[in-house]
Design a protein around this motif. Structure first.
Motif, PDB file in Angstrom:
ATOM      1  N   ARG A   1      16.898  95.703  -7.328  1.00 11.45           N
ATOM      2  CA  ARG A   1      17.076  96.251  -7.407  1.00 11.45           C
ATOM      3  C   ARG A   1      18.550  95.829  -8.631  1.00 11.45           C
ATOM      4  O   ARG A   1      19.572  95.656  -9.240  1.00 11.45           O
ATOM      5  CB  ARG A   1      17.335  97.928  -7.417  1.00 11.45           C
ATOM      6  CG  ARG A   1      15.889  98.836  -7.047  1.00 11.45           C
ATOM      7  CD  ARG A   1      15.586 100.012  -7.500  1.00 11.45           C
ATOM      8  NE  ARG A   1      16.210 100.608  -8.006  1.00 11.45           N
ATOM      9  CZ  ARG A   1      15.864 100.473  -9.337  1.00 11.45           C
ATOM     10  NH1 ARG A   1      14.641 100.812  -9.080  1.00 11.45           N
ATOM     11  NH2 ARG A   1      15.633 101.766  -9.786  1.00 11.45           N
TER      12      ARG A   1
ATOM     13  N   ALA B   1      21.049  94.457 -12.094  1.00  9.65           N
ATOM     14  CA  ALA B   1      22.443  94.490 -12.354  1.00  9.65           C
ATOM     15  C   ALA B   1      23.085  93.557 -12.099  1.00  9.65           C
ATOM     16  O   ALA B   1      24.402  93.264 -12.904  1.00  9.65           O
ATOM     17  CB  ALA B   1      22.662  95.879 -11.546  1.00  9.65           C
ATOM     18  N   GLY B   2      22.267  91.929 -11.858  1.00 11.14           N
ATOM     19  CA  GLY B   2      23.052  90.966 -12.342  1.00 11.14           C
ATOM     20  C   GLY B   2      23.459  90.000 -11.183  1.00 11.14           C
ATOM     21  O   GLY B   2      24.319  89.792 -10.498  1.00 11.14           O
TER      22      GLY B   2
ATOM     23  N   ASN C   1      20.216 103.961 -11.167  1.00 15.67           N
ATOM     24  CA  ASN C   1      20.580 102.547 -11.863  1.00 15.67           C
ATOM     25  C   ASN C   1      21.746 101.813 -11.739  1.00 15.67           C
ATOM     26  O   ASN C   1      23.387 102.865 -11.666  1.00 15.67           O
ATOM     27  CB  ASN C   1      21.022 103.418 -13.367  1.00 15.67           C
ATOM     28  CG  ASN C   1      20.552 102.420 -14.423  1.00 15.67           C
ATOM     29  OD1 ASN C   1      21.392 101.126 -14.312  1.00 15.67           O
ATOM     30  ND2 ASN C   1      20.031 102.739 -15.567  1.00 15.67           N
TER      31      ASN C   1
ATOM     32  N   ASN D   1      23.080  99.515 -12.785  1.00 17.86           N
ATOM     33  CA  ASN D   1      24.222  99.117 -14.385  1.00 17.86           C
ATOM     34  C   ASN D   1      25.264 100.210 -14.747  1.00 17.86           C
ATOM     35  O   ASN D   1      26.035 100.078 -15.126  1.00 17.86           O
ATOM     36  CB  ASN D   1      23.617  98.624 -15.601  1.00 17.86           C
ATOM     37  CG  ASN D   1      22.387  97.730 -15.659  1.00 17.86           C
ATOM     38  OD1 ASN D   1      23.622  96.144 -15.651  1.00 17.86           O
ATOM     39  ND2 ASN D   1      21.111  97.114 -15.633  1.00 17.86           N
ATOM     40  N   GLU D   2      24.450 101.509 -14.871  1.00 18.05           N
ATOM     41  CA  GLU D   2      25.299 102.726 -14.643  1.00 18.05           C
ATOM     42  C   GLU D   2      25.929 103.264 -13.717  1.00 18.05           C
ATOM     43  O   GLU D   2      27.350 103.084 -14.085  1.00 18.05           O
ATOM     44  CB  GLU D   2      24.371 103.834 -14.968  1.00 18.05           C
ATOM     45  CG  GLU D   2      23.449 104.271 -16.447  1.00 18.05           C
ATOM     46  CD  GLU D   2      22.905 105.434 -16.531  1.00 18.05           C
ATOM     47  OE1 GLU D   2      22.711 106.465 -15.141  1.00 18.05           O
ATOM     48  OE2 GLU D   2      22.039 105.622 -16.787  1.00 18.05           O
TER      49      GLU D   2
ATOM     50  N   LEU E   1      27.969 100.734 -11.844  1.00 19.67           N
ATOM     51  CA  LEU E   1      29.185  99.473 -12.487  1.00 19.67           C
ATOM     52  C   LEU E   1      30.169  99.761 -13.687  1.00 19.67           C
ATOM     53  O   LEU E   1      30.854  99.871 -13.464  1.00 19.67           O
ATOM     54  CB  LEU E   1      27.884  98.004 -12.884  1.00 19.67           C
ATOM     55  CG  LEU E   1      27.848  97.227 -11.936  1.00 19.67           C
ATOM     56  CD1 LEU E   1      27.202  96.144 -12.290  1.00 19.67           C
ATOM     57  CD2 LEU E   1      28.282  97.150 -10.624  1.00 19.67           C
ATOM     58  N   GLU E   2      29.134 100.501 -14.969  1.00 20.50           N
ATOM     59  CA  GLU E   2      30.086 100.512 -16.117  1.00 20.50           C
ATOM     60  C   GLU E   2      30.677 102.128 -15.351  1.00 20.50           C
ATOM     61  O   GLU E   2      32.191 102.174 -15.983  1.00 20.50           O
ATOM     62  CB  GLU E   2      29.251 101.319 -16.801  1.00 20.50           C
ATOM     63  CG  GLU E   2      28.224 100.428 -17.509  1.00 20.50           C
ATOM     64  CD  GLU E   2      27.469 101.209 -18.696  1.00 20.50           C
ATOM     65  OE1 GLU E   2      27.347 101.968 -18.700  1.00 20.50           O
ATOM     66  OE2 GLU E   2      26.633 100.099 -19.147  1.00 20.50           O
TER      67      GLU E   2
ATOM     68  N   ASN F   1      33.883 100.266 -13.658  1.00 15.55           N
ATOM     69  CA  ASN F   1      34.788 100.007 -14.707  1.00 15.55           C
ATOM     70  C   ASN F   1      35.386 101.064 -15.306  1.00 15.55           C
ATOM     71  O   ASN F   1      37.175 100.693 -16.145  1.00 15.55           O
ATOM     72  CB  ASN F   1      33.811  99.177 -16.009  1.00 15.55           C
ATOM     73  CG  ASN F   1      33.338  97.809 -14.785  1.00 15.55           C
ATOM     74  OD1 ASN F   1      34.026  97.322 -13.739  1.00 15.55           O
ATOM     75  ND2 ASN F   1      32.560  97.180 -15.141  1.00 15.55           N
TER      76      ASN F   1
END
Length: 230
Positions: free
Chosen positions: A40, A44-45, A112, A114-115, A117-118, A121
């Motif tokens: 997982r 997200a990288g 999630n 990605n969310e 990390l956003e 930021n």
């Protein structure tokens, strides 16, 4: 971005399952928990990880060596457990002066990233880290947060009889480089992150709440729940 996965727990409450399997490798519908975490994060990288071990460490090392992501994951064996903050401080240079993740990898989490990390930021100015939270069915068994109108943590209560909310600490922390430098200067000898570090950061922690599945699989009942939901 890189991640430190805390995976050295004994899983005492999951015995006899954990008599022969470290908690981080207990299967959720046939897939080891640690594998779920790494896969997982990879979405997200986040591919480079450190995993700390202690109990049945050789089984974790063998699992990583034989896995497809072995080249990206470093296993650190702790002969004596350092504690959550101790492990972070021992490996903090792994982040290479960039924001990084500190994760308690003994939960079943389908958030999630990605969310997450956003959200980090876009965190309010002055916040040094972002924490992931979830709604707990039994908040008396968790650390819970109090937030202001900007979702900044202004209070943290660790396993109290009358918690002020059910918004529980998921023990997934995204640490800014600025915070890492502060930790090196002022918390080099800390052993526990939630009790020795976090209380000093009130007003400086942004909170992201996941609506996805988040289960502490520390008991046979919650472990069974995770397998039913998987």
């Amino acid at each position: 971005m890189r991640a430190i996965l805390l995976a050295a727990g004994f899983g005492t409450r999951l015995r006899p399952l954990t008599n022969t399997i470290p908690k981080c490798l207990v299967p959720i519908k046939g897939k080891p928990l640690l594998q779920i975490w790494i896969e997982r994060l990879k979405i997200a990288g986040i591919t480079r990880c450190v995993v700390n071990t202690h109990y049945l460490s050789e089984k974790v090392e063998t699992f990583i060596d034989e896995s497809e992501f072995g080249k990206d994951v470093t296993v650190i064996h702790e002969e004596i457990l350092r504690g959550t903050a101790g492990t972070l401080m021992h490996n903090i240079d792994f982040f290479e002066n960039k924001d990084g993740l500190l994760i308690h990898a003994d939960n079943y989490c389908l958030a999630n990233f990605n969310e997450f990390l956003e959200a980090h930021n876009d965190r309010p100015r002055g916040c040094l880290m972002t924490v992931m939270a979830f709604r707990a069915k039994e908040p008396t068994k968790c650390g819970v947060f109090e937030l202001n109108d900007s979702n900044v943590v202004v209070g943290f209560h660790e396993k109290v009889d009358s918690p002020p909310s059910d918004l529980a600490n998921g023990a997934i922390y995204l640490l800014s480089d600025e915070l890492q430098q502060l930790l090196k200067a002022d918390f080099a000898d800390a052993t526990d992150f939630s009790t020795e570090v976090m209380p000093n950061l009130m007003g400086k922690i942004y909170c992201y709440e996941t609506k996805e599945t988040f289960i502490d699989i520390g008991s046979p009942e919650t472990y069974e729940e995770a397998n039913k939901l998987a």
